[in-house]
Design a protein around this motif. Structure first.
Motif, short mmCIF file in Angstrom:
data_model
loop_
_atom_site.label_atom_id
_atom_site.label_comp_id
_atom_site.label_asym_id
_atom_site.label_seq_id
_atom_site.Cartn_x
_atom_site.Cartn_y
_atom_site.Cartn_z
N PRO A 161 0.84 -1.20 0.00
CA PRO A 161 0.00 0.00 0.00
C PRO A 161 0.87 1.25 0.00
CG PRO A 161 -0.85 -1.60 1.56
CD PRO A 161 0.47 -2.13 1.09
N ALA A 162 0.60 2.15 -0.93
CA ALA A 162 1.47 3.32 -1.09
C ALA A 162 1.45 4.24 0.11
CB ALA A 162 1.07 4.09 -2.35
N ASP A 163 0.36 4.20 0.89
CA ASP A 163 0.30 5.13 2.02
C ASP A 163 1.18 4.72 3.19
OD1 ASP A 163 -1.20 2.96 2.83
OD2 ASP A 163 -2.90 4.12 3.57
N THR A 164 1.76 3.53 3.13
CA THR A 164 2.69 3.11 4.19
C THR A 164 4.11 2.88 3.67
OG1 THR A 164 2.15 0.76 3.87
CG2 THR A 164 0.82 2.00 5.46
N LEU A 165 4.37 3.29 2.44
CA LEU A 165 5.64 2.93 1.79
C LEU A 165 6.74 3.96 1.96
CD1 LEU A 165 7.07 0.84 0.00
CD2 LEU A 165 6.04 1.93 -2.00
N PHE A 166 6.39 5.19 2.34
CA PHE A 166 7.38 6.26 2.23
C PHE A 166 7.76 6.92 3.56
CE2 PHE A 166 5.14 6.10 -1.89
CZ PHE A 166 6.22 5.72 -2.68
N HIS A 167 7.25 6.43 4.68
CA HIS A 167 7.70 7.01 5.95
C HIS A 167 9.13 6.52 6.24
CE1 HIS A 167 7.23 3.31 8.37
NE2 HIS A 167 6.16 3.07 7.62
N ALA A 168 9.79 7.19 7.17
CA ALA A 168 11.22 6.97 7.39
C ALA A 168 11.56 5.51 7.67
CB ALA A 168 11.71 7.85 8.54
N GLY A 169 10.78 4.83 8.50
CA GLY A 169 11.07 3.44 8.80
C GLY A 169 10.93 2.55 7.59
N ALA A 170 9.91 2.78 6.78
CA ALA A 170 9.71 1.96 5.58
C ALA A 170 10.84 2.18 4.58
CB ALA A 170 8.37 2.30 4.93
N ARG A 171 11.32 3.41 4.45
CA ARG A 171 12.36 3.70 3.46
C ARG A 171 13.65 2.95 3.75
NH1 ARG A 171 10.68 9.14 4.34
NH2 ARG A 171 12.72 9.71 5.23
N ARG A 172 13.88 2.59 5.00
CA ARG A 172 15.10 1.86 5.33
C ARG A 172 15.06 0.42 4.83
NH1 ARG A 172 14.68 5.14 10.12
NH2 ARG A 172 13.48 3.55 11.23
N GLY A 173 13.91 -0.04 4.35
CA GLY A 173 13.77 -1.43 3.94
C GLY A 173 13.93 -1.70 2.47
N TYR A 174 14.31 -0.68 1.69
CA TYR A 174 14.48 -0.92 0.25
C TYR A 174 15.45 0.11 -0.35
CZ TYR A 174 10.84 2.74 0.04
OH TYR A 174 10.12 3.88 0.20
N ASP A 175 15.95 -0.21 -1.54
CA ASP A 175 16.87 0.68 -2.25
C ASP A 175 16.17 1.57 -3.26
OD1 ASP A 175 19.52 -0.29 -1.16
OD2 ASP A 175 18.72 -2.17 -1.97
N ALA A 176 15.03 1.12 -3.76
CA ALA A 176 14.22 1.92 -4.68
C ALA A 176 12.79 1.41 -4.61
CB ALA A 176 14.75 1.85 -6.11
N ALA A 177 11.86 2.33 -4.84
CA ALA A 177 10.45 1.97 -4.88
C ALA A 177 9.94 2.11 -6.30
CB ALA A 177 9.63 2.86 -3.95
N LEU A 178 9.32 1.05 -6.83
CA LEU A 178 8.67 1.13 -8.13
C LEU A 178 7.26 1.67 -7.92
CD1 LEU A 178 9.58 -2.20 -10.00
CD2 LEU A 178 10.94 -0.12 -9.69
N CYS A 179 6.96 2.77 -8.58
CA CYS A 179 5.67 3.43 -8.41
C CYS A 179 4.87 3.32 -9.70
CB CYS A 179 5.87 4.90 -8.03
SG CYS A 179 6.75 5.10 -6.46
N MET A 180 3.55 3.16 -9.55
CA MET A 180 2.73 2.84 -10.70
C MET A 180 2.33 4.05 -11.53
SD MET A 180 2.68 -0.40 -10.52
CE MET A 180 4.25 -0.42 -9.62
N TYR A 181 2.37 5.24 -10.93
CA TYR A 181 1.98 6.42 -11.71
C TYR A 181 2.73 7.64 -11.17
CZ TYR A 181 -1.35 7.00 -7.81
OH TYR A 181 -1.94 7.12 -6.56
N HIS A 182 2.65 8.71 -11.94
CA HIS A 182 3.48 9.90 -11.75
C HIS A 182 3.45 10.45 -10.32
CE1 HIS A 182 4.44 14.24 -12.09
NE2 HIS A 182 5.23 13.89 -13.09
N ASP A 183 2.28 10.85 -9.85
CA ASP A 183 2.23 11.52 -8.55
C ASP A 183 2.51 10.59 -7.39
OD1 ASP A 183 1.62 13.71 -10.04
OD2 ASP A 183 -0.23 14.22 -8.99
N GLN A 184 2.29 9.30 -7.56
CA GLN A 184 2.62 8.35 -6.51
C GLN A 184 4.11 8.39 -6.20
OE1 GLN A 184 2.59 3.93 -7.22
NE2 GLN A 184 0.83 3.98 -5.83
N ALA A 185 4.93 8.69 -7.22
CA ALA A 185 6.38 8.79 -7.05
C ALA A 185 6.82 10.19 -6.66
CB ALA A 185 7.08 8.36 -8.34
N LEU A 186 6.27 11.20 -7.32
CA LEU A 186 6.80 12.55 -7.16
C LEU A 186 6.34 13.24 -5.88
CD1 LEU A 186 7.53 11.96 -10.14
CD2 LEU A 186 7.32 14.41 -10.53
N ILE A 187 5.16 12.91 -5.39
CA ILE A 187 4.72 13.56 -4.15
C ILE A 187 5.65 13.23 -2.98
CG2 ILE A 187 2.91 13.58 -2.39
CD1 ILE A 187 0.87 13.54 -4.69
#
Length: 328
Positions: A239-265
């Motif tokens: 779920p994208a709403d739990t993918l970008f907080h600080a703790g989650a970011r430590r668990g991956y090297d890159a996130a594949l996002c399905m559409y423009h604003d999901q990545a850029l926001i």
């Protein structure tokens, strides 16, 4: 050079002026030296310029002056005022940069923002920089857009599409292709030995078992399994709403996002000025500031060079990592 009516020239001058305090690697700019000289005088900046005949000269003069590889034509540009007559000079600068990088004379290319509308009015047939660079490089696969800062890397599976069209265009094949290109680039260009990819869901709660949309189960989950079968450490859909907080970011090297604003926001929220646009899937290194031409403030000397500084540093880091990878 980028769009000469925009802020590209002034942030380039600022980058050279801040070269020591920011620890920048030597670079040169492909532009009209007279244009940059007029711009520096307009802003009352003491930024000496040195026309060069090739990249080899740039390192020798960089400490004393900004090296400028001249274009074949003069560029008459007024800040904030677009002129389709400058379109060919913009494209010439891109072509020269790509050619020099392909032949190994430059370690990478950092592109200043272009203005797509004015290029298209002059007959440009590409949606933007990325597609033009892919054509010039004649790469084997499609280019992939990554946005990166110190705390996050996001990769776009679909890019400039109306939101309603994303489910129509999104396929498992496209996700797998993007994931493979990303994993390879992380290894070769960023020195990540075993990349871990987080794959975002499309729908709220990654579809909630099909209750909020079927694409997560039918399209994204099979793609993740295929990436795993390739030996890539991928997981999702998340779920994208739990993918970008600080703790989650430590668990991956890159996130594949399905559409423009999901990545850029998320990346613009985390580091609005320091984000870098990186094109993956090319045989050369290409980075760019993650902002536009800013015509409304061009020529005033108030534009922040932070994203260009980050793009220059990232290109140098990618070049160094690529060299180490090639030597192994």
């Amino acid at each position: 050079m980028g769009e000469p009516a925009g802020i590209g020239g002034e942030i380039t001058l600022q980058a050279w002026l801040r070269r020591r305090e920011c620890g920048l690697p030597p670079f040169f700019v492909i532009d009209d030296p007279e244009r940059l000289s007029r711009l520096a005088a307009r802003l009352n900046w003491q930024a000496p310029l040195r026309p060069i005949d090739g990249p080899a000269t740039a390192t020798r003069v960089f400490d004393e002056a900004l090296p400028v590889l001249p274009l074949s034509r003069p560029v008459a540009a007024e800040p904030g005022r677009l002129d389709p007559g400058n379109a060919e000079a913009v494209l010439e600068a891109i072509r020269q940069g790509v050619a020099l990088t392909l032949e190994g004379a430059a370690a990478g290319i950092v592109t200043n923002p272009i203005h797509k509308q004015v290029l298209m009015e002059a007959g440009f047939k590409h949606p933007g920089h990325t597609e033009y660079l892919a054509e010039l490089c004649a790469g084997e696969g499609p280019p992939v857009m990554m946005l990166a800062c110190a705390e996050l890397r996001v990769v776009l599976v679909t890019v400039h599409l109306p939101l309603r069209r994303v489910p129509e265009v999104l396929t498992s094949d496209k996700i797998v292709e993007t994931g493979r290109i990303t994993a390879r680039a992380l290894q070769q260009r960023f020195g990540v030995a075993a990349p871990r990819l987080a794959v975002a869901g499309l729908n709220p709660h990654a579809g909630e078992g099909g209750q909020l949309g079927g694409e997560d189960d039918a399209v994204i989950a099979p793609a993740v399994r295929r990436l795993q079968a390739d030996g890539i450490d991928a997981f999702g859909p998340v779920p994208a709403d739990t993918l970008f907080h600080a703790g989650a970011r430590r668990g991956y090297d890159a996130a594949l996002c399905m559409y423009h604003d999901q990545a850029l926001i998320p990346i613009k929220t985390i580091d609005f000025e320091g984000g870098v646009n990186v094109t993956l899937g090319l045989p050369i290194i290409r980075t760019s500031p993650d902002h536009g031409t800013a015509l409304d403030i061009a020529g005033r000397g108030v534009a922040s060079p932070a994203s260009l500084l980050a793009a220059l540093k990232m290109a140098a880091q990618m070049a160094a990592a690529s060299q180490l990878t090639a030597e192994r």
